[in-house]
Design a protein around this motif. Sequence first.
Motif, PDB file in Angstrom:
ATOM      1  N   ALA A 193      27.668  13.455  86.565  1.00 36.43           N
ATOM      2  CA  ALA A 193      28.643  13.722  87.483  1.00 36.43           C
ATOM      3  C   ALA A 193      30.122  13.570  87.425  1.00 36.43           C
ATOM      4  O   ALA A 193      31.062  14.301  87.969  1.00 36.43           O
ATOM      5  CB  ALA A 193      28.317  13.053  88.878  1.00 36.43           C
ATOM      6  N   CYS A 194      30.388  12.330  86.932  1.00 39.89           N
ATOM      7  CA  CYS A 194      31.955  12.061  86.481  1.00 39.89           C
ATOM      8  C   CYS A 194      32.506  12.761  85.439  1.00 39.89           C
ATOM      9  O   CYS A 194      33.702  13.175  85.531  1.00 39.89           O
ATOM     10  CB  CYS A 194      31.740  10.458  85.975  1.00 39.89           C
ATOM     11  N   LEU A 207      28.676  21.914  89.559  1.00 44.50           N
ATOM     12  CA  LEU A 207      30.055  22.186  88.489  1.00 44.50           C
ATOM     13  C   LEU A 207      29.827  22.461  86.990  1.00 44.50           C
ATOM     14  O   LEU A 207      30.745  23.194  86.531  1.00 44.50           O
ATOM     15  CB  LEU A 207      30.755  20.909  88.776  1.00 44.50           C
ATOM     16  N   LYS A 208      28.700  21.980  86.658  1.00 49.53           N
ATOM     17  CA  LYS A 208      28.436  22.235  85.185  1.00 49.53           C
ATOM     18  C   LYS A 208      28.750  23.580  84.571  1.00 49.53           C
ATOM     19  O   LYS A 208      29.407  23.830  83.548  1.00 49.53           O
ATOM     20  CB  LYS A 208      26.969  21.978  84.692  1.00 49.53           C
ATOM     21  N   HIS A 255      35.800  14.899  86.218  1.00 47.06           N
ATOM     22  CA  HIS A 255      36.797  14.737  85.099  1.00 47.06           C
ATOM     23  C   HIS A 255      37.390  16.052  84.891  1.00 47.06           C
ATOM     24  O   HIS A 255      38.716  16.252  85.032  1.00 47.06           O
ATOM     25  CB  HIS A 255      36.333  14.036  83.833  1.00 47.06           C
ATOM     26  N   ASN A 256      36.664  16.930  84.416  1.00 44.69           N
ATOM     27  CA  ASN A 256      37.139  18.271  84.066  1.00 44.69           C
ATOM     28  C   ASN A 256      37.669  19.186  85.085  1.00 44.69           C
ATOM     29  O   ASN A 256      38.414  19.866  85.018  1.00 44.69           O
ATOM     30  CB  ASN A 256      35.919  19.182  83.225  1.00 44.69           C
ATOM     31  N   TYR A 257      36.758  19.128  86.405  1.00 40.80           N
ATOM     32  CA  TYR A 257      37.124  19.910  87.460  1.00 40.80           C
ATOM     33  C   TYR A 257      38.518  19.252  87.939  1.00 40.80           C
ATOM     34  O   TYR A 257      39.310  20.243  88.071  1.00 40.80           O
ATOM     35  CB  TYR A 257      36.234  19.549  88.537  1.00 40.80           C
ATOM     36  N   ILE A 258      38.811  18.103  87.829  1.00 40.71           N
ATOM     37  CA  ILE A 258      40.187  17.521  88.398  1.00 40.71           C
ATOM     38  C   ILE A 258      41.136  17.800  87.459  1.00 40.71           C
ATOM     39  O   ILE A 258      42.342  18.077  88.036  1.00 40.71           O
ATOM     40  CB  ILE A 258      39.990  16.086  88.750  1.00 40.71           C
ATOM     41  N   VAL A 284      32.806  24.406  84.831  1.00 42.62           N
ATOM     42  CA  VAL A 284      33.677  23.244  84.127  1.00 42.62           C
ATOM     43  C   VAL A 284      33.321  22.785  82.712  1.00 42.62           C
ATOM     44  O   VAL A 284      34.045  22.317  82.013  1.00 42.62           O
ATOM     45  CB  VAL A 284      34.095  22.300  84.997  1.00 42.62           C
ATOM     46  N   LEU A 285      32.081  23.035  82.610  1.00 42.82           N
ATOM     47  CA  LEU A 285      31.617  22.615  81.149  1.00 42.82           C
ATOM     48  C   LEU A 285      30.573  23.655  80.426  1.00 42.82           C
ATOM     49  O   LEU A 285      29.551  23.417  80.065  1.00 42.82           O
ATOM     50  CB  LEU A 285      30.605  21.211  81.211  1.00 42.82           C
ATOM     51  N   PRO A 286      31.042  24.876  80.404  1.00 43.04           N
ATOM     52  CA  PRO A 286      30.320  26.012  80.065  1.00 43.04           C
ATOM     53  C   PRO A 286      30.204  25.769  78.426  1.00 43.04           C
ATOM     54  O   PRO A 286      31.116  25.121  77.908  1.00 43.04           O
ATOM     55  CB  PRO A 286      30.846  27.431  80.459  1.00 43.04           C
ATOM     56  N   GLN A 287      29.237  26.411  77.577  1.00 42.71           N
ATOM     57  CA  GLN A 287      29.250  26.544  76.320  1.00 42.71           C
ATOM     58  C   GLN A 287      30.346  27.680  75.902  1.00 42.71           C
ATOM     59  O   GLN A 287      30.440  28.735  76.481  1.00 42.71           O
ATOM     60  CB  GLN A 287      28.113  27.056  75.711  1.00 42.71           C
TER      61      GLN A 287
END
Length: 275
Positions: free
Chosen positions: A213-214, A21-22, A218-221, A25-28
């Motif tokens: 993971a959380c 997921l990174k 968190h960002n995905y949800i 949902v958590l890209p730069q």
Amino acid sequence: MGTSTIAGVVRATCSAIWLSLKSSVLPQPTRQQWLDIAQGFLERAQFPNCIGALDGKHIRVKKPPNSGSQYYNYKQFFSVVLLALADTNYRFIIVDIGSYGSTADARIFRASRMGRWLQSEQLDVPQPASLPGSTGPPAPYVVVGDEGFALSSHLMRPFPRRGLDGKRRNFNYRLSRARRFVECAFGIFSNKWRVFQLAIQLAPQNVNVVIKACVVLHNYISAYEATPDEDAQVYNSPSGGEAVLLGRTGYAGLRVRELFADYFISPIGSIPFHQ
């Protein structure tokens, strides 16, 4: 099933979640995404040129063997730190995970990739721009934090509490409105993932994997849930503390903070001030 087997399953599962997921949902962030984040802070917190609210959260852990006081924090429990930059949708933009609980937020930030990238202008942050409606000098895009962080031209923190005049109280109030988004993000995060309600009974390296993971979950949800708006009219009291200056960087931060403070009391930049 043995304890070591369960621990291996948890570690492998959390690692797979993070890796899957990174990137999505958590890209730069790109420059346009920074501008979108800044627009969110302008609309919801009335703080222009803000690209994130920064804070650290202590994740309670069982005391690691032979660790001395490394993980023992000022709140008097053992922890690792989740340092996060959040937007106005309560999503994490950039995170740093796993620092010792005894380490101050400012020191964690300076040593983190996030801090180094921001100070060295490697995050593709937009160039300074005039504050809305202003004809004054361009203001840099900044992150906002509490008094635990060092003031710089890229990071705004409150004025010290002593000797506050109206302009400085107003600035602290406006900064507090913007900073509350990371506090709300942490509240949603810990309430959603109940593993953070008690001390995590894992080795530090495994705790870090669980946190990762959380964070991405968190960002995905949050992308599929309605954005909470219950705090839209919340007015936080101004915060303050002792100034932390670091050579030229600190003096540049002083000038930038004064620029914002002057704008916030100007006819075009002011909003109703609640003391």
